[in-house]
Scaffold this motif. Sequence first.
Motif, PDB file in Angstrom:
ATOM      1  N   SER B 135       0.855  -1.181   0.000  1.00  0.00           N
ATOM      2  CA  SER B 135       0.000   0.000   0.000  1.00  0.00           C
ATOM      3  C   SER B 135       0.896   1.238   0.000  1.00  0.00           C
ATOM      4  O   SER B 135       2.109   1.127   0.191  1.00  0.00           O
ATOM      5  N   LEU B 136       0.270   2.405  -0.177  1.00  0.00           N
ATOM      6  CA  LEU B 136       1.058   3.641  -0.213  1.00  0.00           C
ATOM      7  C   LEU B 136       1.797   3.856   1.098  1.00  0.00           C
ATOM      8  O   LEU B 136       2.976   4.229   1.114  1.00  0.00           O
ATOM      9  N   GLY B 137       1.105   3.591   2.192  1.00  0.00           N
ATOM     10  CA  GLY B 137       1.738   3.769   3.500  1.00  0.00           C
ATOM     11  C   GLY B 137       2.945   2.861   3.673  1.00  0.00           C
ATOM     12  O   GLY B 137       3.979   3.261   4.212  1.00  0.00           O
ATOM     13  N   MET B 138       2.818   1.623   3.181  1.00  0.00           N
ATOM     14  CA  MET B 138       3.929   0.689   3.290  1.00  0.00           C
ATOM     15  C   MET B 138       5.112   1.143   2.434  1.00  0.00           C
ATOM     16  O   MET B 138       6.269   1.052   2.843  1.00  0.00           O
ATOM     17  N   LYS B 139       4.790   1.661   1.238  1.00  0.00           N
ATOM     18  CA  LYS B 139       5.864   2.149   0.379  1.00  0.00           C
ATOM     19  C   LYS B 139       6.577   3.328   1.039  1.00  0.00           C
ATOM     20  O   LYS B 139       7.803   3.455   0.961  1.00  0.00           O
ATOM     21  N   GLN B 140       5.772   4.175   1.676  1.00  0.00           N
ATOM     22  CA  GLN B 140       6.356   5.332   2.356  1.00  0.00           C
ATOM     23  C   GLN B 140       7.303   4.864   3.459  1.00  0.00           C
ATOM     24  O   GLN B 140       8.392   5.392   3.632  1.00  0.00           O
ATOM     25  N   ARG B 141       6.866   3.840   4.193  1.00  0.00           N
ATOM     26  CA  ARG B 141       7.697   3.336   5.286  1.00  0.00           C
ATOM     27  C   ARG B 141       8.963   2.677   4.754  1.00  0.00           C
ATOM     28  O   ARG B 141      10.050   2.798   5.334  1.00  0.00           O
ATOM     29  N   LEU B 142       8.827   1.982   3.639  1.00  0.00           N
ATOM     30  CA  LEU B 142      10.011   1.381   3.022  1.00  0.00           C
ATOM     31  C   LEU B 142      10.966   2.479   2.574  1.00  0.00           C
ATOM     32  O   LEU B 142      12.186   2.345   2.690  1.00  0.00           O
ATOM     33  N   GLY B 143      10.384   3.592   2.098  1.00  0.00           N
ATOM     34  CA  GLY B 143      11.206   4.733   1.711  1.00  0.00           C
ATOM     35  C   GLY B 143      12.007   5.261   2.888  1.00  0.00           C
ATOM     36  O   GLY B 143      13.189   5.566   2.752  1.00  0.00           O
ATOM     37  N   ILE B 144      11.370   5.357   4.046  1.00  0.00           N
ATOM     38  CA  ILE B 144      12.086   5.806   5.242  1.00  0.00           C
ATOM     39  C   ILE B 144      13.178   4.807   5.590  1.00  0.00           C
ATOM     40  O   ILE B 144      14.299   5.180   5.952  1.00  0.00           O
ATOM     41  N   ALA B 145      12.871   3.542   5.462  1.00  0.00           N
ATOM     42  CA  ALA B 145      13.855   2.504   5.789  1.00  0.00           C
ATOM     43  C   ALA B 145      15.109   2.673   4.950  1.00  0.00           C
ATOM     44  O   ALA B 145      16.226   2.651   5.471  1.00  0.00           O
ATOM     45  N   GLN B 146      14.930   2.862   3.625  1.00  0.00           N
ATOM     46  CA  GLN B 146      16.132   2.985   2.784  1.00  0.00           C
ATOM     47  C   GLN B 146      16.858   4.294   3.085  1.00  0.00           C
ATOM     48  O   GLN B 146      18.065   4.391   2.907  1.00  0.00           O
ATOM     49  N   ALA B 147      16.118   5.307   3.584  1.00  0.00           N
ATOM     50  CA  ALA B 147      16.774   6.584   3.852  1.00  0.00           C
ATOM     51  C   ALA B 147      17.640   6.528   5.112  1.00  0.00           C
ATOM     52  O   ALA B 147      18.679   7.174   5.171  1.00  0.00           O
ATOM     53  N   ILE B 148      17.227   5.737   6.096  1.00  0.00           N
ATOM     54  CA  ILE B 148      17.996   5.721   7.344  1.00  0.00           C
ATOM     55  C   ILE B 148      18.962   4.548   7.440  1.00  0.00           C
ATOM     56  O   ILE B 148      19.732   4.432   8.384  1.00  0.00           O
ATOM     57  N   LEU B 149      18.945   3.706   6.418  1.00  0.00           N
ATOM     58  CA  LEU B 149      19.721   2.468   6.431  1.00  0.00           C
ATOM     59  C   LEU B 149      21.201   2.689   6.769  1.00  0.00           C
ATOM     60  O   LEU B 149      21.775   1.965   7.586  1.00  0.00           O
ATOM     61  N   GLN B 150      21.796   3.676   6.156  1.00  0.00           N
ATOM     62  CA  GLN B 150      23.241   3.848   6.317  1.00  0.00           C
ATOM     63  C   GLN B 150      23.559   4.817   7.445  1.00  0.00           C
ATOM     64  O   GLN B 150      24.660   5.360   7.521  1.00  0.00           O
ATOM     65  N   ARG B 151      22.591   5.027   8.362  1.00  0.00           N
ATOM     66  CA  ARG B 151      22.784   5.956   9.479  1.00  0.00           C
ATOM     67  C   ARG B 151      23.294   7.306   8.985  1.00  0.00           C
ATOM     68  O   ARG B 151      24.385   7.742   9.356  1.00  0.00           O
ATOM     69  N   PRO B 152      22.519   7.987   8.153  1.00  0.00           N
ATOM     70  CA  PRO B 152      23.011   9.247   7.610  1.00  0.00           C
ATOM     71  C   PRO B 152      23.037  10.317   8.685  1.00  0.00           C
ATOM     72  O   PRO B 152      22.283  10.261   9.642  1.00  0.00           O
ATOM     73  N   LYS B 153      23.911  11.291   8.503  1.00  0.00           N
ATOM     74  CA  LYS B 153      23.923  12.395   9.454  1.00  0.00           C
ATOM     75  C   LYS B 153      22.822  13.385   9.115  1.00  0.00           C
ATOM     76  O   LYS B 153      22.329  14.118   9.958  1.00  0.00           O
ATOM     77  N   LEU B 154      22.431  13.413   7.836  1.00  0.00           N
ATOM     78  CA  LEU B 154      21.400  14.337   7.403  1.00  0.00           C
ATOM     79  C   LEU B 154      20.293  13.547   6.732  1.00  0.00           C
ATOM     80  O   LEU B 154      20.530  12.812   5.779  1.00  0.00           O
ATOM     81  N   LEU B 155      19.081  13.700   7.237  1.00  0.00           N
ATOM     82  CA  LEU B 155      17.929  13.011   6.677  1.00  0.00           C
ATOM     83  C   LEU B 155      17.029  14.060   6.047  1.00  0.00           C
ATOM     84  O   LEU B 155      16.643  15.027   6.708  1.00  0.00           O
ATOM     85  N   ILE B 156      16.716  13.876   4.766  1.00  0.00           N
ATOM     86  CA  ILE B 156      15.906  14.867   4.061  1.00  0.00           C
ATOM     87  C   ILE B 156      14.615  14.217   3.616  1.00  0.00           C
ATOM     88  O   ILE B 156      14.627  13.249   2.864  1.00  0.00           O
ATOM     89  N   LEU B 157      13.504  14.753   4.092  1.00  0.00           N
ATOM     90  CA  LEU B 157      12.205  14.157   3.776  1.00  0.00           C
ATOM     91  C   LEU B 157      11.324  15.193   3.104  1.00  0.00           C
ATOM     92  O   LEU B 157      11.003  16.221   3.697  1.00  0.00           O
ATOM     93  N   ASP B 158      10.924  14.910   1.893  1.00  0.00           N
ATOM     94  CA  ASP B 158      10.085  15.831   1.146  1.00  0.00           C
ATOM     95  C   ASP B 158       8.638  15.375   1.272  1.00  0.00           C
ATOM     96  O   ASP B 158       8.260  14.352   0.703  1.00  0.00           O
ATOM     97  N   GLU B 159       7.849  16.122   2.041  1.00  0.00           N
ATOM     98  CA  GLU B 159       6.442  15.789   2.268  1.00  0.00           C
ATOM     99  C   GLU B 159       6.263  14.319   2.661  1.00  0.00           C
ATOM    100  O   GLU B 159       5.561  13.572   1.999  1.00  0.00           O
ATOM    101  N   PRO B 160       6.877  13.885   3.752  1.00  0.00           N
ATOM    102  CA  PRO B 160       6.843  12.458   4.090  1.00  0.00           C
ATOM    103  C   PRO B 160       5.494  11.973   4.573  1.00  0.00           C
ATOM    104  O   PRO B 160       5.247  10.778   4.569  1.00  0.00           O
ATOM    105  N   THR B 161       4.618  12.884   5.006  1.00  0.00           N
ATOM    106  CA  THR B 161       3.334  12.420   5.514  1.00  0.00           C
ATOM    107  C   THR B 161       2.292  12.330   4.414  1.00  0.00           C
ATOM    108  O   THR B 161       1.139  11.994   4.667  1.00  0.00           O
ATOM    109  N   ASN B 162       2.686  12.568   3.193  1.00  0.00           N
ATOM    110  CA  ASN B 162       1.805  12.437   2.035  1.00  0.00           C
ATOM    111  C   ASN B 162       1.210  11.044   1.974  1.00  0.00           C
ATOM    112  O   ASN B 162       1.940  10.083   1.856  1.00  0.00           O
ATOM    113  N   GLY B 163      -0.080  10.933   2.051  1.00  0.00           N
ATOM    114  CA  GLY B 163      -0.673   9.609   1.876  1.00  0.00           C
ATOM    115  C   GLY B 163      -0.678   8.753   3.134  1.00  0.00           C
ATOM    116  O   GLY B 163      -1.101   7.615   3.097  1.00  0.00           O
TER     117      GLY B 163
END
Lengths: 332, 308
Positions: B135-163
């Motif tokens: 679902s869209l929500g699951m895809k969004q969560r997977l998106g967050i997962a790939q964004a934080i995977l490498q423990r970034p120092k800077l996390l950039i989220l463009d309209e993350p609550t969309n959907g």
Amino acid sequence: MGNFLSLVSVENIKLWKRFSTKLMVLIIVVVVFGLSGLVKAEQSIVQNQLNGTTQTTSQASGDWKQQLQATNVSLQQQIDTEEKSTVQREKNNLDTLKMEIAKNNYRIENNMQPQKDSGFWDWISSFGFAPFVALLAIIACSGLIAGEFSDGTMKTMISRPFARWQILTAKFIVVAVYSIILMILGYLALLGSIAIFFGIGGAGSPMLLWIGGNVVNVPGFVGSLITNGLDYLFVLVYLIFAFALSAVSRSRALATGLSIFLMFGGSFIALLAQNFDWGKYIFFADTSFSAFVMSGAPFYGITLGLALLICAIYCVGFIFAGYFTFAKRDIS
Amino acid sequence: MPTAVLKTANVKKMIGKRTIVSNISLELHAGEIFGFLGPNGAGKTTTIRMIVGLSNITEGNIFINGHSVRSEFREAMRDVGCIVENPEMYKYMSGLDNLKIFATLYGNIDKARIDEVVKIVGLENAIGDKVKTYSLGMKQRLGIAQAILQRPKLLILDEPTNGLDPAGIKAMRALLRNLSQNEGMTVLVSSHILGEMQQMCDRVGIINHGQMVTVKTVDELTGMSQTSGKASLLLRTGDNAKSAEVLVEAGIENHEESDGIHVNIAADKVPEMVRLLVGANADIFGMDSMESQSLEDVFMKLTGEENK
């Protein structure tokens, strides 16, 4: 900075996880076997029709040399006529005629009686399954490059510790290796299917190739490698074209469709080359590399070396266009 | 002074002759959650795309941990995780396969970390399924997962609550707070939903028509809505019409709405008003601050939308 090899491995995973990639491997084998079977079926039908009519008596073996010499005389006459002409159209099979004469003389001098049926390696060399390999490789290439734009996944690849040119290079390497795999599988399938349908008669016979205006006598196996190797170059140049078109158009549909259309339609464009002396500078006219060594230059004024050079120049241009647009343009 | 995690220096984006954004100068400090706020078309996504290398920077420069995005792109991206617009994953592969691919790109992420991230975003049950079933929500969560995977120092989220549904939005909020406090991640979130920003962020930068309007802390922004000690209240009484009359007689500015009585009154006069209503035998069921509504007013005022 990411490791480039990791990037190549990632692109490879992306390619092979697709069902269609694995299916295409099967398709090339099936197509080769299928086509061989069709040719065999057609041959059987023709054979049955021939057997119904009375055969003329076969000549004694001593006569074949005289026959060849007689043929050479008439061929030479054709050459003389054509060379006098100034019209491009009328000179197109000059190289083929010269090849025929040279081959006949070689046979006479070296006591090689021409066989009635094609030998095993003749089949393998002239079959020409390369367009199918090119078709499948183009589909894979468009999918891996333009497809990521169409699917929207390219965005997730860009914001990583890799330069854009690295991403594109990794994709090309993966697709090029895939095309080599398809070519080899097709070649092996061909060996199998020809052996099954036509037997391996004549497997020990040598092949006469036409290279640089000379008759070259090679073992049949080597001849098949040369012709199929040149066929692979045909695949490679169209793959490079599809690569550039994918990077520039960013549309899977356009890249796939146009590349395939131009590949199959290339022979039609070659007609232009046959009628105009500038035709040889058109990329699509020069791509039938294996024809040069098997049946002579496809039209007047071109040699294998020149064809390869012209295509190489085009390919450098294609590659440059692909990299430049991929690296410089915004990703939407 | 420590290097800012993210610094944009006078960034400008032009397409042809048209200026999309200009004079964007931001500085983000380690561990803060920065809200990038503006109406649709203000230039939030354009700016973010320049930060993460999707768009060319026409003028100016962007530095991530001191590395220029223009000249040291690879070093800059090493510390970044991002989701820009709807994250697209490889639909023909499972969520886990997708994460493995991204893990390979960074090289130093083991299976344990992948599992940890899957747990953080709550996708344990679905991670083995093909993404095309998500679902869209699951895809969004997977998106967050790939964004934080490498423990970034800077996390950039463009309209993350969309959907996302309210539960998802709440979970996202908790996650970002957690990442900022426990892992020291700096977060840049863009949105056009003011209420969300107010609850999540430390500072907010407002952008409109391609220019930064102001950068303030959330408290400062909230304070702006309380102009010179005035209180904006919502009264719910048993008989709103009668209570409104009482207030009018006392000279207290108010008007009746469908949800209750809206009152604008000096902050120190509130206790007096309550005694007045009680004295008139009004049944007071609730008295709420309409602070968030006035924050909307502030936002509208700052972005000049009111005048449209």
